[in-house]
Write a protein that holds these residues in place. Structure first.
Motif, PDB file in Angstrom:
ATOM      1  N   ASP A  24       0.843  -1.198   0.000  1.00  0.00           N
ATOM      2  CA  ASP A  24       0.000   0.000   0.000  1.00  0.00           C
ATOM      3  C   ASP A  24       0.882   1.252   0.000  1.00  0.00           C
ATOM      4  O   ASP A  24       1.760   1.398   0.855  1.00  0.00           O
ATOM      5  N   GLU A  25       0.634   2.158  -0.957  1.00  0.00           N
ATOM      6  CA  GLU A  25       1.525   3.308  -1.103  1.00  0.00           C
ATOM      7  C   GLU A  25       1.439   4.262   0.082  1.00  0.00           C
ATOM      8  O   GLU A  25       2.438   4.885   0.448  1.00  0.00           O
ATOM      9  N   ASP A  26       0.266   4.397   0.684  1.00  0.00           N
ATOM     10  CA  ASP A  26       0.157   5.269   1.853  1.00  0.00           C
ATOM     11  C   ASP A  26       0.997   4.725   3.008  1.00  0.00           C
ATOM     12  O   ASP A  26       1.655   5.491   3.729  1.00  0.00           O
ATOM     13  N   GLU A  27       0.982   3.404   3.193  1.00  0.00           N
ATOM     14  CA  GLU A  27       1.797   2.800   4.245  1.00  0.00           C
ATOM     15  C   GLU A  27       3.280   2.963   3.936  1.00  0.00           C
ATOM     16  O   GLU A  27       4.092   3.237   4.830  1.00  0.00           O
ATOM     17  N   ILE A  28       3.636   2.802   2.661  1.00  0.00           N
ATOM     18  CA  ILE A  28       5.036   2.979   2.260  1.00  0.00           C
ATOM     19  C   ILE A  28       5.486   4.405   2.529  1.00  0.00           C
ATOM     20  O   ILE A  28       6.579   4.642   3.062  1.00  0.00           O
ATOM     21  N   ARG A  29       4.651   5.386   2.177  1.00  0.00           N
ATOM     22  CA  ARG A  29       5.015   6.787   2.381  1.00  0.00           C
ATOM     23  C   ARG A  29       5.227   7.079   3.857  1.00  0.00           C
ATOM     24  O   ARG A  29       6.196   7.759   4.226  1.00  0.00           O
ATOM     25  N   LYS A  30       4.341   6.584   4.707  1.00  0.00           N
ATOM     26  CA  LYS A  30       4.491   6.828   6.143  1.00  0.00           C
ATOM     27  C   LYS A  30       5.759   6.160   6.669  1.00  0.00           C
ATOM     28  O   LYS A  30       6.490   6.745   7.484  1.00  0.00           O
ATOM     29  N   HIS A  31       6.041   4.955   6.202  1.00  0.00           N
ATOM     30  CA  HIS A  31       7.240   4.239   6.654  1.00  0.00           C
ATOM     31  C   HIS A  31       8.500   5.013   6.278  1.00  0.00           C
ATOM     32  O   HIS A  31       9.429   5.136   7.087  1.00  0.00           O
ATOM     33  N   VAL A  32       8.535   5.559   5.067  1.00  0.00           N
ATOM     34  CA  VAL A  32       9.714   6.305   4.624  1.00  0.00           C
ATOM     35  C   VAL A  32       9.837   7.618   5.399  1.00  0.00           C
ATOM     36  O   VAL A  32      10.949   8.048   5.727  1.00  0.00           O
ATOM     37  N   CYS A  33       8.722   8.265   5.700  1.00  0.00           N
ATOM     38  CA  CYS A  33       8.776   9.481   6.522  1.00  0.00           C
ATOM     39  C   CYS A  33       9.380   9.186   7.892  1.00  0.00           C
ATOM     40  O   CYS A  33      10.178   9.971   8.415  1.00  0.00           O
ATOM     41  N   ASP A  34       9.001   8.043   8.471  1.00  0.00           N
ATOM     42  CA  ASP A  34       9.587   7.650   9.757  1.00  0.00           C
ATOM     43  C   ASP A  34      11.081   7.383   9.603  1.00  0.00           C
ATOM     44  O   ASP A  34      11.888   7.734  10.479  1.00  0.00           O
ATOM     45  N   ALA A  35      11.465   6.771   8.482  1.00  0.00           N
ATOM     46  CA  ALA A  35      12.887   6.499   8.243  1.00  0.00           C
ATOM     47  C   ALA A  35      13.677   7.790   8.095  1.00  0.00           C
ATOM     48  O   ALA A  35      14.832   7.878   8.524  1.00  0.00           O
ATOM     49  N   LEU A  36      13.051   8.801   7.493  1.00  0.00           N
ATOM     50  CA  LEU A  36      13.719  10.098   7.347  1.00  0.00           C
ATOM     51  C   LEU A  36      13.998  10.713   8.715  1.00  0.00           C
ATOM     52  O   LEU A  36      15.090  11.247   8.957  1.00  0.00           O
TER      53      LEU A  36
END
Length: 442
Positions: free
Chosen positions: A104-116
């Protein structure tokens, strides 16, 4: 034997004084309440058969090509900021995170924001020396996120385009297409300026200090309120003809519209904003990776009762005057305002509104041979200033993004301001129109 020993000896870092712009950014991070790190994060969603080894090699070579990506900073005993250029790319330029299994792209986006957020600590470590960190996050087979995190001191809009071009060529194994890189040379950047008291134009610009249009943002962290909208292809298509008819640039039309909208929104005649400008002078600097930007203060004091025509004429003059002194350090203006400003605390004593203007043709886009690469917007975790306005032009339309601090502005406020801006651009670009001289102020 001596030559052999010299060649085999490990290379050493070189040290030189940082440029004025670099010193300003570094000192700002060490000032009370200053951000510990200022980073630019880019999330690339990659679909296809990615060659991880080629990507690693390309990123390492990218850092080796550009000295600014191998530079960190320290303070001399005198307080002077020193730039330390390391000979190698340093550790952890490229890391691979555990697979997420996400689709899911929304989940991916949130995960990457946390990684940032988690990557920020790499840029505050005293022993780090790589200004670029790349984190590859596998999701499902054939789907990866590449998080590029670059220290703000090493990149601006034109620098990003150079990095985009170089990374594409290096990943495709076409390094012969790239010429020799032009290293960032701090000694070629102007570092001495007259005081504000000896600069009548700037002193006049700050006398009296610009009024505060909005409630001061005093907290260290503030939640953002975001509004986004398109100008519309019909109005965008008229921008070029309007600029020729009015004898100005498209940028001046946008500045006029925003300042006029701020006058209507705030009910104040004296309004101002700051915007970033490029300070490159030498031809080779346009192909150099580094931070060559400064903020300029644009202040309109013409009364609303005089109409939009008067504000436009004023803006056309003030933009041209400001560009002539584009490299005068904004830090000096901020320090002057801090000394003169009395009462209360605020995030910035000089400005509350920032305009970030960009033409899409500067962006070459991130590409990797044989795979689909798409830039995914990174969420804004907090508002850095009372009001940040992005205006991005493309051949098809103009996108506007307003980010306000929740403690200062609400969604309805941003929508109203956006509507005022859109109406003003429409008025300025209307075919065969004559700007109203005495428009009724709200």
């Amino acid at each position: 034997m001596k030559d052999h020993l010299d060649r085999s000896a490990p290379a050493r870092a070189t040290v030189h004084p940082a440029s004025l712009t670099q010193s300003r950014l570094i000192k700002g991070r060490h000032a009370p309440g200053g951000p510990p790190a200022q980073i630019v994060g880019t999330h690339l969603l990659i679909r296809g058969a990615l060659d991880v080894d080629r990507l690693r090699d390309a990123l390492i070579e990218l850092v080796r090509r550009h000295t600014i990506l191998r530079t960190n900073y320290a303070f001399a005993e005198s307080g002077e900021v020193l730039a330390i250029i390391h000979p190698g790319e340093g550790p952890n330029v490229f890391t691979i995170a555990p697979a997420t299994g996400m689709s899911d792209e929304d989940e991916i986006r949130k995960h990457v924001c946390d990684a940032l957020e988690g990557a920020t600590h790499r840029f505050t470590a005293p022993d780090r020396h790589t200004m670029l960190q790349a984190i590859l996050i596998p999701h499902t087979p054939g789907v990866h996120s590449l998080l590029l995190v670059i220290d703000h001191i090493a990149i601006d809009e034109r620098s990003r385009a150079v990095l985009q071009r170089d990374l594409a060529a290096l990943y495709a194994d076409r390094s012969e297409d790239l010429g020799e890189p032009c290293p960032y040379d701090s000694s070629a950047v102007r570092n001495t300026f007259p005081s504000i008291e000896d600069s009548p134009e700037i002193l006049d610009l700050l006398t009296p200090l610009p009024p505060r249009l909005l409630t001061n943002l005093e907290t260290e962290t503030a939640l953002p309120v975001v509004t986004e909208g398109l100008l519309g292809p019909e109005i965008s298509a008229r921008m070029g003809a309007a600029a020729r008819r009015l004898g100005c640039t498209r940028f001046i039309i946008h500045v006029t519209a925003l300042l006029w909208a701020l006058k209507q929104f705030s009910g104040v005649d004296d309004v101002s904003l700051v915007t970033a400008v490029d300070t490159r002078v030498r031809p080779q600097d346009f192909d150099t990776v580094g931070f060559f930007q400064n903020l300029i203060l644009l202040r309109s004091r013409s009364p609303r009762s005089a109409g939009l025509q008067r504000t436009f004429e004023e803006c056309r003059t003030l933009v041209r005057d400001s560009l002539r002194r584009r490299d005068y350090p904004i830090a000096s203006l901020i320090a002057h305002a801090a000394e003169k400003r009395e009462g209360g605390t605020c995030r910035s004593p000089l400005y509350q509104v920032v305009l970030a203007y960009a033409r899409e043709d500067v962006d070459l886009h991130w590409t990797l041979d044989g795979v689909d690469v798409r830039t995914v917007e990174i969420d804004h975790p907090q508002a850095a200033i009372e009001l940040l306005i992005f205006v991005t032009e493309s051949p098809s339309d103009t996108n506007t993004l307003l980010i306000g601090a929740a403690d200062v502005l609400g969604a309805d406020d941003l929508q109203r301001l956006l509507s005022l801006w859109r109406d003003t651009v429409g008025e300025l670009t209307r075919d065969g129109s004559t700007l109203p001289v005495g428009a009724q102020a709200e």
